[in-house]
Scaffold this active site. Structure first.
Site, PDB file in Angstrom:
ATOM      1  N   HIS A   1     -54.711   2.395  40.872  1.00 16.84           N
ATOM      2  CA  HIS A   1     -55.753   3.404  40.704  1.00 16.84           C
ATOM      3  C   HIS A   1     -55.139   4.772  40.399  1.00 16.84           C
ATOM      4  O   HIS A   1     -54.450   5.340  41.230  1.00 16.84           O
ATOM      5  CB  HIS A   1     -56.576   3.464  41.995  1.00 16.84           C
ATOM      6  CG  HIS A   1     -57.714   4.410  41.974  1.00 16.84           C
ATOM      7  ND1 HIS A   1     -57.779   5.502  42.819  1.00 16.84           N
ATOM      8  CD2 HIS A   1     -58.843   4.438  41.226  1.00 16.84           C
ATOM      9  CE1 HIS A   1     -58.909   6.156  42.595  1.00 16.84           C
ATOM     10  NE2 HIS A   1     -59.567   5.528  41.640  1.00 16.84           N
ATOM     11  N   ARG A   2     -55.361   5.233  39.168  1.00 11.38           N
ATOM     12  CA  ARG A   2     -54.721   6.453  38.670  1.00 11.38           C
ATOM     13  C   ARG A   2     -53.197   6.303  38.723  1.00 11.38           C
ATOM     14  O   ARG A   2     -52.449   7.262  38.943  1.00 11.38           O
ATOM     15  CB  ARG A   2     -55.159   7.693  39.453  1.00 11.38           C
ATOM     16  CG  ARG A   2     -56.666   7.852  39.549  1.00 11.38           C
ATOM     17  CD  ARG A   2     -57.080   9.042  40.389  1.00 11.38           C
ATOM     18  NE  ARG A   2     -58.473   8.900  40.814  1.00 11.38           N
ATOM     19  CZ  ARG A   2     -59.076   9.681  41.715  1.00 11.38           C
ATOM     20  NH1 ARG A   2     -58.416  10.682  42.267  1.00 11.38           N
ATOM     21  NH2 ARG A   2     -60.326   9.475  42.059  1.00 11.38           N
TER      22      ARG A   2
ATOM     23  N   GLU B   1     -55.343   1.857  36.167  1.00 10.96           N
ATOM     24  CA  GLU B   1     -56.624   2.515  35.915  1.00 10.96           C
ATOM     25  C   GLU B   1     -56.346   3.986  35.700  1.00 10.96           C
ATOM     26  O   GLU B   1     -55.474   4.557  36.366  1.00 10.96           O
ATOM     27  CB  GLU B   1     -57.564   2.310  37.108  1.00 10.96           C
ATOM     28  CG  GLU B   1     -58.957   2.894  36.943  1.00 10.96           C
ATOM     29  CD  GLU B   1     -59.099   4.334  37.459  1.00 10.96           C
ATOM     30  OE1 GLU B   1     -60.187   4.925  37.289  1.00 10.96           O
ATOM     31  OE2 GLU B   1     -58.119   4.871  38.028  1.00 10.96           O
TER      32      GLU B   1
ATOM     33  N   ASP C   1     -58.277   7.955  34.076  1.00 12.87           N
ATOM     34  CA  ASP C   1     -59.499   8.683  33.734  1.00 12.87           C
ATOM     35  C   ASP C   1     -59.254   9.559  32.520  1.00 12.87           C
ATOM     36  O   ASP C   1     -58.165  10.122  32.370  1.00 12.87           O
ATOM     37  CB  ASP C   1     -59.920   9.576  34.907  1.00 12.87           C
ATOM     38  CG  ASP C   1     -59.957   8.824  36.226  1.00 12.87           C
ATOM     39  OD1 ASP C   1     -60.974   8.173  36.493  1.00 12.87           O
ATOM     40  OD2 ASP C   1     -58.961   8.889  36.983  1.00 12.87           O
TER      41      ASP C   1
ATOM     42  N   HIS D   1     -58.559  13.169  36.267  1.00 12.04           N
ATOM     43  CA  HIS D   1     -59.773  12.724  36.954  1.00 12.04           C
ATOM     44  C   HIS D   1     -60.843  13.799  37.055  1.00 12.04           C
ATOM     45  O   HIS D   1     -61.989  13.609  36.657  1.00 12.04           O
ATOM     46  CB  HIS D   1     -59.434  12.214  38.358  1.00 12.04           C
ATOM     47  CG  HIS D   1     -60.635  11.772  39.142  1.00 12.04           C
ATOM     48  ND1 HIS D   1     -61.361  12.642  39.930  1.00 12.04           N
ATOM     49  CD2 HIS D   1     -61.248  10.569  39.230  1.00 12.04           C
ATOM     50  CE1 HIS D   1     -62.372  11.993  40.484  1.00 12.04           C
ATOM     51  NE2 HIS D   1     -62.332  10.730  40.086  1.00 12.04           N
TER      52      HIS D   1
ATOM     53  N   GLU E   1     -61.475   4.829  32.587  1.00 18.02           N
ATOM     54  CA  GLU E   1     -62.755   5.368  33.073  1.00 18.02           C
ATOM     55  C   GLU E   1     -63.105   6.626  32.288  1.00 18.02           C
ATOM     56  O   GLU E   1     -62.320   7.586  32.255  1.00 18.02           O
ATOM     57  CB  GLU E   1     -62.708   5.687  34.564  1.00 18.02           C
ATOM     58  CG  GLU E   1     -64.024   6.248  35.066  1.00 18.02           C
ATOM     59  CD  GLU E   1     -64.038   6.606  36.535  1.00 18.02           C
ATOM     60  OE1 GLU E   1     -64.904   7.407  36.944  1.00 18.02           O
ATOM     61  OE2 GLU E   1     -63.173   6.104  37.284  1.00 18.02           O
TER      62      GLU E   1
ATOM     63  N   LYS F   1     -64.876   9.959  32.019  1.00 15.25           N
ATOM     64  CA  LYS F   1     -65.416  10.947  32.958  1.00 15.25           C
ATOM     65  C   LYS F   1     -66.438  11.819  32.230  1.00 15.25           C
ATOM     66  O   LYS F   1     -66.186  12.985  31.912  1.00 15.25           O
ATOM     67  CB  LYS F   1     -64.286  11.798  33.531  1.00 15.25           C
ATOM     68  CG  LYS F   1     -63.234  11.010  34.269  1.00 15.25           C
ATOM     69  CD  LYS F   1     -63.797  10.312  35.503  1.00 15.25           C
ATOM     70  CE  LYS F   1     -64.225  11.312  36.550  1.00 15.25           C
ATOM     71  NZ  LYS F   1     -64.664  10.649  37.794  1.00 15.25           N
TER      72      LYS F   1
ATOM     73  N   ASP G   1     -54.624   2.710  45.404  1.00 19.75           N
ATOM     74  CA  ASP G   1     -53.611   3.748  45.222  1.00 19.75           C
ATOM     75  C   ASP G   1     -52.229   3.244  45.616  1.00 19.75           C
ATOM     76  O   ASP G   1     -51.223   3.917  45.374  1.00 19.75           O
ATOM     77  CB  ASP G   1     -53.934   4.971  46.093  1.00 19.75           C
ATOM     78  CG  ASP G   1     -55.225   5.663  45.697  1.00 19.75           C
ATOM     79  OD1 ASP G   1     -55.631   5.555  44.533  1.00 19.75           O
ATOM     80  OD2 ASP G   1     -55.830   6.331  46.568  1.00 19.75           O
TER      81      ASP G   1
END
Length: 247
Positions: A7-8, A34, A36, A49, A109, A111, A229
């Site tokens: 995640h990120r 992943e 953003d 993000h 993702e 945003k 994370d």
């Protein structure tokens, strides 16, 4: 087997949404990353993000109000600032050029729920196609209209909807949008929910799974993937998990 998306990137151990975090995710054996995306003042797709740079950099202001070149003056090391000097906000293209040579899956993702980026969907899809990553990419957003539009623009790229609260009859809803997956807040996920999703052939990838007990639960449920994370910890938990419960 449940896949692990960093995640990120490996955001629990490295500066989120930076090449340092993405490289670490690959190093520890994550199945995918992943990230953003948003647009700069000059229309560049950047990986960040928040709609502002206040939390994750040493600057202040809205992403949309800076050109890409202007954003490069800020250190995006976030809470790891004492360990990283000159940590930049990357371009999506920079990440795609790198990931193409790996076996990693990719979740992008968009945003665009708070700030309206009118060309974001088309720009992101064009970039994915340029690097021939259609088969390895999932597009997601809390903006479900955006996901319906992405499906219209690129039917061959998987889409998924993000949400925080339980959805009524999610199977009909996701099909109406034309999406392929559900990315729910983990508290809305249960064993019966995963069983139903599987019967409807809809992927379930909950977020953000950081506690070991929660990782164990999601692996037991047999969700398609988790966002975490801490990809290294998740991999260790997955490797020692007991067989999934049969429902």
């Amino acid at each position: 087997m449940t896949k692990i998306f960093a995640h990120r990137g490996s955001a629990g151990t490295h500066p989120e949404n930076t090449m340092f975090a993405f490289l670490e995710a690959e190093r520890v054996g994550a199945d995918g990353i992943e990230l953003d995306v948003q647009l700069t003042k000059d229309g560049q797709i950047v990986v960040i993000h928040d709609e502002t740079i206040d939390r994750t950099t040493d600057g202040t202001g809205w992403v949309k109000d800076f050109t890409y070149r202007e954003l490069q003056q800020f250190n995006a090391a976030y809470k790891f600032a004492d360990q990283y000097d000159g940590c930049r906000i990357p371009l999506l293209e920079e990440v795609l050029a790198w990931i193409r040579s790996t076996s990693l899956l990719l979740n992008i993702e968009l945003k665009n729920s708070f700030v309206v980026y009118e060309t974001l969907e088309q720009k992101v899809i064009d970039m994915i196609k340029r690097y021939q990553l259609e088969e390895r990419t999932v597009l997601s957003s809390f903006n479900h209209n955006s996901m319906a539009f992405c499906r219209h623009l690129a039917p061959n790229i998987e889409t998924a909807i993000l949400y925080m609260e339980p959805l009524y009859d999610p199977w009909k809803y996701v099909r109406a949008i034309g999406a392929d997956g559900l990315h729910p807040y983990h508290r809305t996920v249960s064993a019966p929910f995963v069983r139903q999703a599987r019967s409807h052939r809809i992927a379930v990838r909950p977020f953000t799974i950081n506690k070991e007990s929660l990782m164990q639960k999601m692996f037991q449920y047999g969700v398609d993937a988790i966002f975490t994370d801490y990809p290294l910890k998740a991999k260790e938990v997955r490797n020692k998990k007991t067989p999934s419960t049969q429902y």
